[in-house]
Design a protein around this motif. Structure first.
Motif, PDB file in Angstrom:
ATOM      1  N   VAL A  72       0.857  -1.180   0.000  1.00 46.16           N
ATOM      2  CA  VAL A  72       0.000   0.000   0.000  1.00 46.16           C
ATOM      3  C   VAL A  72       0.897   1.235   0.000  1.00 46.16           C
ATOM      4  CG1 VAL A  72      -1.726   1.250   1.345  1.00 46.16           C
ATOM      5  CG2 VAL A  72      -1.838  -1.234   1.195  1.00 46.16           C
ATOM      6  N   PRO A  73       0.538   2.250  -0.771  1.00 49.00           N
ATOM      7  CA  PRO A  73      -0.695   2.391  -1.556  1.00 49.00           C
ATOM      8  C   PRO A  73      -0.517   2.176  -3.043  1.00 49.00           C
ATOM      9  CG  PRO A  73       0.248   4.532  -1.166  1.00 49.00           C
ATOM     10  CD  PRO A  73       1.208   3.537  -0.552  1.00 49.00           C
ATOM     11  N   GLY A  74       0.660   1.803  -3.498  1.00 46.14           N
ATOM     12  CA  GLY A  74       0.844   1.601  -4.935  1.00 46.14           C
ATOM     13  C   GLY A  74       1.442   2.828  -5.592  1.00 46.14           C
ATOM     14  N   GLY A  75       0.994   3.106  -6.796  1.00 40.59           N
ATOM     15  CA  GLY A  75       1.461   4.271  -7.500  1.00 40.59           C
ATOM     16  C   GLY A  75       2.470   3.965  -8.587  1.00 40.59           C
ATOM     17  N   SER A  76       2.879   2.708  -8.736  1.00 45.45           N
ATOM     18  CA  SER A  76       3.841   2.350  -9.765  1.00 45.45           C
ATOM     19  C   SER A  76       3.131   1.802 -10.990  1.00 45.45           C
ATOM     20  CB  SER A  76       4.829   1.307  -9.235  1.00 45.45           C
ATOM     21  OG  SER A  76       4.148   0.135  -8.853  1.00 45.45           O
ATOM     22  N   VAL A  77       3.817   1.792 -12.108  1.00 41.41           N
ATOM     23  CA  VAL A  77       3.263   1.235 -13.338  1.00 41.41           C
ATOM     24  C   VAL A  77       3.561  -0.262 -13.356  1.00 41.41           C
ATOM     25  CG1 VAL A  77       3.305   1.308 -15.855  1.00 41.41           C
ATOM     26  CG2 VAL A  77       3.671   3.403 -14.531  1.00 41.41           C
ATOM     27  N   PRO A  78       2.548  -1.132 -13.357  1.00 41.27           N
ATOM     28  CA  PRO A  78       2.807  -2.566 -13.290  1.00 41.27           C
ATOM     29  C   PRO A  78       3.325  -3.114 -14.606  1.00 41.27           C
ATOM     30  CG  PRO A  78       0.469  -2.176 -13.562  1.00 41.27           C
ATOM     31  CD  PRO A  78       1.114  -0.821 -13.415  1.00 41.27           C
ATOM     32  N   SER A  79       4.212  -4.102 -14.512  1.00 42.41           N
ATOM     33  CA  SER A  79       4.718  -4.743 -15.727  1.00 42.41           C
ATOM     34  C   SER A  79       3.750  -5.795 -16.243  1.00 42.41           C
ATOM     35  CB  SER A  79       6.080  -5.397 -15.450  1.00 42.41           C
ATOM     36  OG  SER A  79       5.971  -6.331 -14.388  1.00 42.41           O
ATOM     37  N   VAL A  80       2.912  -6.327 -15.345  1.00 36.63           N
ATOM     38  CA  VAL A  80       1.900  -7.305 -15.717  1.00 36.63           C
ATOM     39  C   VAL A  80       0.539  -6.766 -15.271  1.00 36.63           C
ATOM     40  CG1 VAL A  80       1.064  -9.661 -15.420  1.00 36.63           C
ATOM     41  CG2 VAL A  80       3.525  -9.212 -15.465  1.00 36.63           C
ATOM     42  N   LEU A  81      -0.441  -6.859 -16.152  1.00 34.44           N
ATOM     43  CA  LEU A  81      -1.772  -6.344 -15.825  1.00 34.44           C
ATOM     44  C   LEU A  81      -2.314  -7.066 -14.594  1.00 34.44           C
ATOM     45  CD1 LEU A  81      -3.617  -4.213 -17.180  1.00 34.44           C
ATOM     46  CD2 LEU A  81      -4.870  -6.108 -18.210  1.00 34.44           C
ATOM     47  N   PRO A  82      -2.761  -6.352 -13.554  1.00 36.74           N
ATOM     48  CA  PRO A  82      -3.298  -6.998 -12.349  1.00 36.74           C
ATOM     49  C   PRO A  82      -4.478  -7.909 -12.686  1.00 36.74           C
ATOM     50  CG  PRO A  82      -2.913  -4.669 -11.965  1.00 36.74           C
ATOM     51  CD  PRO A  82      -2.744  -4.892 -13.443  1.00 36.74           C
ATOM     52  N   PRO A  83      -4.632  -9.020 -11.955  1.00 32.09           N
ATOM     53  CA  PRO A  83      -5.696  -9.989 -12.257  1.00 32.09           C
ATOM     54  C   PRO A  83      -7.101  -9.396 -12.374  1.00 32.09           C
ATOM     55  CG  PRO A  83      -4.156 -10.926 -10.693  1.00 32.09           C
ATOM     56  CD  PRO A  83      -3.751  -9.493 -10.864  1.00 32.09           C
ATOM     57  N   PRO A  84      -7.514  -8.441 -11.491  1.00 29.23           N
ATOM     58  CA  PRO A  84      -8.874  -7.911 -11.663  1.00 29.23           C
ATOM     59  C   PRO A  84      -9.064  -7.205 -12.999  1.00 29.23           C
ATOM     60  CG  PRO A  84      -8.047  -7.411  -9.475  1.00 29.23           C
ATOM     61  CD  PRO A  84      -6.887  -7.922 -10.257  1.00 29.23           C
ATOM     62  N   LEU A  85      -8.017  -6.523 -13.488  1.00 22.35           N
ATOM     63  CA  LEU A  85      -8.144  -5.841 -14.775  1.00 22.35           C
ATOM     64  C   LEU A  85      -8.177  -6.839 -15.916  1.00 22.35           C
ATOM     65  CD1 LEU A  85      -5.782  -2.764 -14.275  1.00 22.35           C
ATOM     66  CD2 LEU A  85      -8.177  -3.060 -13.626  1.00 22.35           C
ATOM     67  N   SER A  86      -7.403  -7.926 -15.802  1.00 24.83           N
ATOM     68  CA  SER A  86      -7.453  -8.985 -16.812  1.00 24.83           C
ATOM     69  C   SER A  86      -8.835  -9.618 -16.859  1.00 24.83           C
ATOM     70  CB  SER A  86      -6.402 -10.057 -16.513  1.00 24.83           C
ATOM     71  OG  SER A  86      -5.101  -9.519 -16.544  1.00 24.83           O
ATOM     72  N   SER A  87      -9.457  -9.792 -15.680  1.00 23.05           N
ATOM     73  CA  SER A  87     -10.783 -10.420 -15.609  1.00 23.05           C
ATOM     74  C   SER A  87     -11.888  -9.490 -16.093  1.00 23.05           C
ATOM     75  CB  SER A  87     -11.078 -10.853 -14.169  1.00 23.05           C
ATOM     76  OG  SER A  87     -10.126 -11.781 -13.701  1.00 23.05           O
ATOM     77  N   ALA A  88     -11.626  -8.191 -16.067  1.00 21.27           N
ATOM     78  CA  ALA A  88     -12.681  -7.229 -16.404  1.00 21.27           C
ATOM     79  C   ALA A  88     -13.010  -7.238 -17.886  1.00 21.27           C
ATOM     80  CB  ALA A  88     -12.265  -5.831 -15.959  1.00 21.27           C
ATOM     81  N   GLY A  89     -12.007  -7.486 -18.735  1.00 21.82           N
ATOM     82  CA  GLY A  89     -12.261  -7.567 -20.169  1.00 21.82           C
ATOM     83  C   GLY A  89     -12.917  -6.320 -20.728  1.00 21.82           C
ATOM     84  N   ALA A  90     -14.016  -6.518 -21.462  1.00 20.09           N
ATOM     85  CA  ALA A  90     -14.695  -5.412 -22.136  1.00 20.09           C
ATOM     86  C   ALA A  90     -15.294  -4.420 -21.155  1.00 20.09           C
ATOM     87  CB  ALA A  90     -15.791  -5.956 -23.056  1.00 20.09           C
ATOM     88  N   ALA A  91     -15.577  -4.873 -19.926  1.00 13.56           N
ATOM     89  CA  ALA A  91     -16.157  -3.970 -18.928  1.00 13.56           C
ATOM     90  C   ALA A  91     -15.207  -2.824 -18.601  1.00 13.56           C
ATOM     91  CB  ALA A  91     -16.509  -4.744 -17.658  1.00 13.56           C
ATOM     92  N   LEU A  92     -13.894  -3.094 -18.647  1.00 16.36           N
ATOM     93  CA  LEU A  92     -12.916  -2.042 -18.377  1.00 16.36           C
ATOM     94  C   LEU A  92     -12.974  -0.969 -19.461  1.00 16.36           C
ATOM     95  CD1 LEU A  92     -10.616  -0.966 -16.636  1.00 16.36           C
ATOM     96  CD2 LEU A  92      -9.041  -2.400 -17.940  1.00 16.36           C
ATOM     97  N   GLN A  93     -13.076  -1.397 -20.705  1.00 17.87           N
ATOM     98  CA  GLN A  93     -13.190  -0.437 -21.796  1.00 17.87           C
ATOM     99  C   GLN A  93     -14.500   0.350 -21.706  1.00 17.87           C
ATOM    100  OE1 GLN A  93     -10.597   0.271 -23.679  1.00 17.87           O
ATOM    101  NE2 GLN A  93      -9.570  -1.305 -22.431  1.00 17.87           N
TER     102      GLN A  93
END
Length: 279
Positions: A72-93
């Motif tokens: 916590v709290p983050g703030g860095s650019v991830p090298s691998v897309l976090p799992p929730p964003l991968s699972s979100a798919g079209a919903a993220l767009q």
């Protein structure tokens, strides 16, 4: 402060000097508000800020993410897309386009010392606007909604028009955004007089009001509003229990602050079944 109420957290209480976001004092207001709301949420969640995928996340998400999730709290650019964003798919767009979205029954997998762990949840994605632009997306990992029995299945046109009356503007913003993410229409005001003006010019299904308000209590506001429209349903939010809600002559539901996302969902599911005042 009561023992069972956690101390509030703010973005300014963390050291962001090594992150790409820099000092919170220089952040745009929508980022500061969204980060403070996220850091105080009991549900795991993360905020995606900017198309560069800068992340802010809370303690609940850090504990869930395990190895490689960061701290916590983050703030860095991830090298691998976090799992929730991968699972979100079209919903993220969809959220990036300005429309709230939900992914039911998601199962993002996180790497822990003992192997991969799936976390079953519903993903709620809420766009965060900075002026006319969508500058970020808040993603909350909520407990999956239980399968409804046939009599309880909500019709597709079950969207409610809700007026939120809350003088804490941060809380008002969060509640309105979450209600919109649930598929409802929501307007927010801070003062009872503004609420009465809107109630006189527009038709709402639900009045969702804090009990403690400037100039007039939420109870008196609801009593007057229901007197003018007996089909209006009422949900109160209070940090002081139900003491002020005793002996009311109209049906209502109440939520004890701080309440969780599933409690808000449950109240919305129940409020439509309340009888009309005098009915």
């Amino acid at each position: 402060m009561p023992e069972n109420v956690p101390s509030p957290r703010a973005a300014t209480s963390f050291d962001w000097s090594t992150s790409v976001l820099g000092e919170p004092a220089r952040w745009p207001a929508p980022l500061r508000v969204a980060a403070d709301l996220l850091l105080n949420s009991p549900l795991p969640g993360l905020l995606v800020w900017g198309r560069e995928t800068v992340l802010v996340f809370n303690e609940a998400y850090a504990a869930l993410a395990g190895i490689g999730g960061g701290r916590v709290p983050g703030g860095s650019v991830p090298s691998v897309l976090p799992p929730p964003l991968s699972s979100a798919g079209a919903a993220l767009q969809q959220a990036w386009s300005g429309q709230p979205a939900m992914v039911a029954g998601a199962a993002p997998a996180f790497r822990h010392a003992d192997g991969m762990r799936e976390h079953r949840c519903d993903l709620w994605l809420t766009p965060v606007h900075d002026g006319a632009q969508v500058a970020g997306v808040m993603v909350v990992l909520a407990p999956p909604a239980p399968a409804a029995s046939a009599p309880e299945t909500a019709p597709e046109d079950s969207s409610l028009r809700i007026l939120v009356v809350e003088d804490n503007l941060d809380s008002q913003y969060l509640v309105c955004e979450m209600l919109k993410a649930f598929g409802h229409e929501a307007d927010g005001v801070a003062h009872p007089n503004d609420a009465l003006e809107l109630l006189g010019s527009r038709r709402y299904d639900v009045l969702f009001s804090d009990v403690s308000l400037p100039g007039m209590s939420g109870v008196d506001l609801a009593r007057q509003a229901v007197g003018n429209q007996n089909t209006l349903k009422v949900i109160f939010a209070s940090g002081y229990g139900d003491t002020l809600l005793r002996q009311l002559d109209f049906p209502y539901l109440s939520l004890q602050k701080p309440y969780e996302l599933d409690q808000l969902q449950d109240a919305l599911a129940k409020v439509a079944r309340l009888p009309a005042h005098g009915g």
